[in-house]
Write a protein that holds these residues in place. Structure first.
Motif, mmCIF file in Angstrom:
data_model
loop_
_atom_site.group_PDB
_atom_site.id
_atom_site.type_symbol
_atom_site.label_atom_id
_atom_site.label_comp_id
_atom_site.label_asym_id
_atom_site.label_seq_id
_atom_site.Cartn_x
_atom_site.Cartn_y
_atom_site.Cartn_z
ATOM 1 N N PHE A 110 0.785 -1.229 0.000
ATOM 2 C CA PHE A 110 0.000 0.000 0.000
ATOM 3 C C PHE A 110 0.823 1.289 0.000
ATOM 4 C CE2 PHE A 110 -3.175 -3.028 1.590
ATOM 5 C CZ PHE A 110 -4.224 -2.720 0.738
ATOM 6 N N GLU A 111 1.946 1.311 0.694
ATOM 7 C CA GLU A 111 2.657 2.585 0.818
ATOM 8 C C GLU A 111 3.251 3.072 -0.503
ATOM 9 O OE1 GLU A 111 6.216 4.358 3.538
ATOM 10 O OE2 GLU A 111 4.509 3.426 4.554
ATOM 11 N N PRO A 112 3.851 2.212 -1.327
ATOM 12 C CA PRO A 112 4.312 2.713 -2.627
ATOM 13 C C PRO A 112 3.161 3.261 -3.478
ATOM 14 C CG PRO A 112 5.411 0.651 -2.096
ATOM 15 C CD PRO A 112 4.328 0.833 -1.070
ATOM 16 N N ALA A 113 2.015 2.597 -3.426
ATOM 17 C CA ALA A 113 0.857 3.087 -4.179
ATOM 18 C C ALA A 113 0.417 4.446 -3.653
ATOM 19 C CB ALA A 113 -0.283 2.081 -4.086
ATOM 20 N N ALA A 114 0.420 4.604 -2.343
ATOM 21 C CA ALA A 114 0.038 5.886 -1.757
ATOM 22 C C ALA A 114 1.043 6.971 -2.129
ATOM 23 C CB ALA A 114 -0.059 5.759 -0.236
ATOM 24 N N ASN A 164 -6.363 11.642 1.183
ATOM 25 C CA ASN A 164 -7.253 10.514 1.468
ATOM 26 C C ASN A 164 -7.149 10.165 2.951
ATOM 27 O OD1 ASN A 164 -8.207 7.757 1.805
ATOM 28 N ND2 ASN A 164 -8.229 7.600 -0.418
ATOM 29 N N THR A 165 -8.135 10.561 3.736
ATOM 30 C CA THR A 165 -8.084 10.374 5.182
ATOM 31 C C THR A 165 -8.040 8.905 5.571
ATOM 32 O OG1 THR A 165 -9.330 12.417 5.504
ATOM 33 C CG2 THR A 165 -9.252 10.894 7.360
ATOM 34 N N THR A 166 -8.830 8.089 4.903
ATOM 35 C CA THR A 166 -8.862 6.664 5.239
ATOM 36 C C THR A 166 -7.501 6.022 5.006
ATOM 37 O OG1 THR A 166 -11.201 6.529 4.656
ATOM 38 C CG2 THR A 166 -9.975 4.455 4.757
ATOM 39 N N MET A 167 -6.878 6.326 3.883
ATOM 40 C CA MET A 167 -5.562 5.794 3.578
ATOM 41 C C MET A 167 -4.538 6.256 4.611
ATOM 42 S SD MET A 167 -3.358 6.232 0.050
ATOM 43 C CE MET A 167 -4.797 5.783 -0.940
ATOM 44 N N THR A 168 -4.632 7.516 4.994
ATOM 45 C CA THR A 168 -3.689 8.072 5.965
ATOM 46 C C THR A 168 -3.785 7.352 7.299
ATOM 47 O OG1 THR A 168 -3.827 10.250 4.918
ATOM 48 C CG2 THR A 168 -2.989 10.168 7.176
ATOM 49 N N ILE A 169 -4.994 7.128 7.769
ATOM 50 C CA ILE A 169 -5.186 6.480 9.069
ATOM 51 C C ILE A 169 -4.719 5.036 9.033
ATOM 52 C CG2 ILE A 169 -6.894 5.773 10.786
ATOM 53 C CD1 ILE A 169 -8.548 8.231 9.843
#
Length: 242
Positions: A110-114, A164-169
């Protein structure tokens, strides 16, 4: 919704009761901030015993879906991602041994995509924050705690740049565990500080360029380096976590 029937209970009664209340929320019958009907009325509508309804309400209160206000009643919360997901970090922090590796694998996905996503949305203000944390990391090469503090803050700022709040959390909850792992890494590997800063510099360069592909590659390299180190060192250096 049809009442409970004895022949079709695939899960526990409490789980079924929880599912029924969630369905009311998902369908919009109970909107965020809405007050639930009186206990007796809701129990009758759902075909539940009042004790079972209370158990379901307690479980949903713990999950931040419902809020019990003494003297007022029970309400649906705001259902905002920050509220519903705030327990992720605490839950992840309890994982041990091989579970830590699994969490790092999730981060690798997930982090590389973010980070790639952030490259398409990052603002000058976001870049200024990232530069501040990177400068602080350069000044903290001999201070493991400060290095890791700004390392984690750098990654939070990258994901926050997606908007993106959901992704951040979610990613912040995962990263809280890897902060501890990076501390171990800094204590054991004398050369890691310089490499960590270099990896973050590569991420920042990609974000400055607005290059999503390069940002993804830089973040993937960084997360993979951490994962490889964890696989090599956690069992040997920290047997209590396995």
């Amino acid at each position: 919704m049809a009442p409970l029937r004895k022949g079709d209970w695939p899960v526990s009664l409490t789980d079924r009761a929880i599912a029924q209340i969630r369905e009311l929320i998902q369908t919009g019958e109970l909107a965020p901030g809405a007050k639930l009907p009186a206990e007796a009325q809701l129990a009758a509508e759902l075909g539940l015993g009042r004790n079972l309804l209370r158990e379901a309400v307690k479980a949903l209160e713990a999950a931040r879906v419902l809020e019990v206000r003494h003297g007022s009643g029970t309400y649906v919360t705001s259902l905002e991602p920050r509220l519903l997901l705030e327990g992720v970090s605490d839950a992840v922090a309890l994982l041990r041994g091989d579970d830590i590796i699994e969490v790092t694998e999730v981060r690798r996905v997930f982090e590389p995509a973010a980070t790639a996503f952030a490259a398409t949305r990052v603002t000058p203000a976001d870049l200024a924050v990232l530069r501040e944390h990177l400068d602080a990391m350069r000044a903290s090469l001999d201070d493991v705690e400060q290095l890791n503090f700004h390392d984690a803050a750098f990654h939070r700022a990258v994901v926050a740049a997606t908007g993106n709040t959901t992704m951040t959390i979610l990613l912040d909850g995962i990263a809280n565990l890897t902060v501890r792992a990076r501390v171990w890494r800094g204590l054991v590997d004398a050369n890691v500080a310089g490499r960590t800063v270099a990896e973050h510099e590569a991420i920042l360069r990609a974000l400055v360029a607005g290059d999503a592909v390069l940002a993804h590659a830089a973040a993937l390299m960084h997360v993979t380096t951490t994962e490889i180190w964890l696989r090599e060192h956690i069992p040997a250096e920290h047997p209590e976590t396995s």
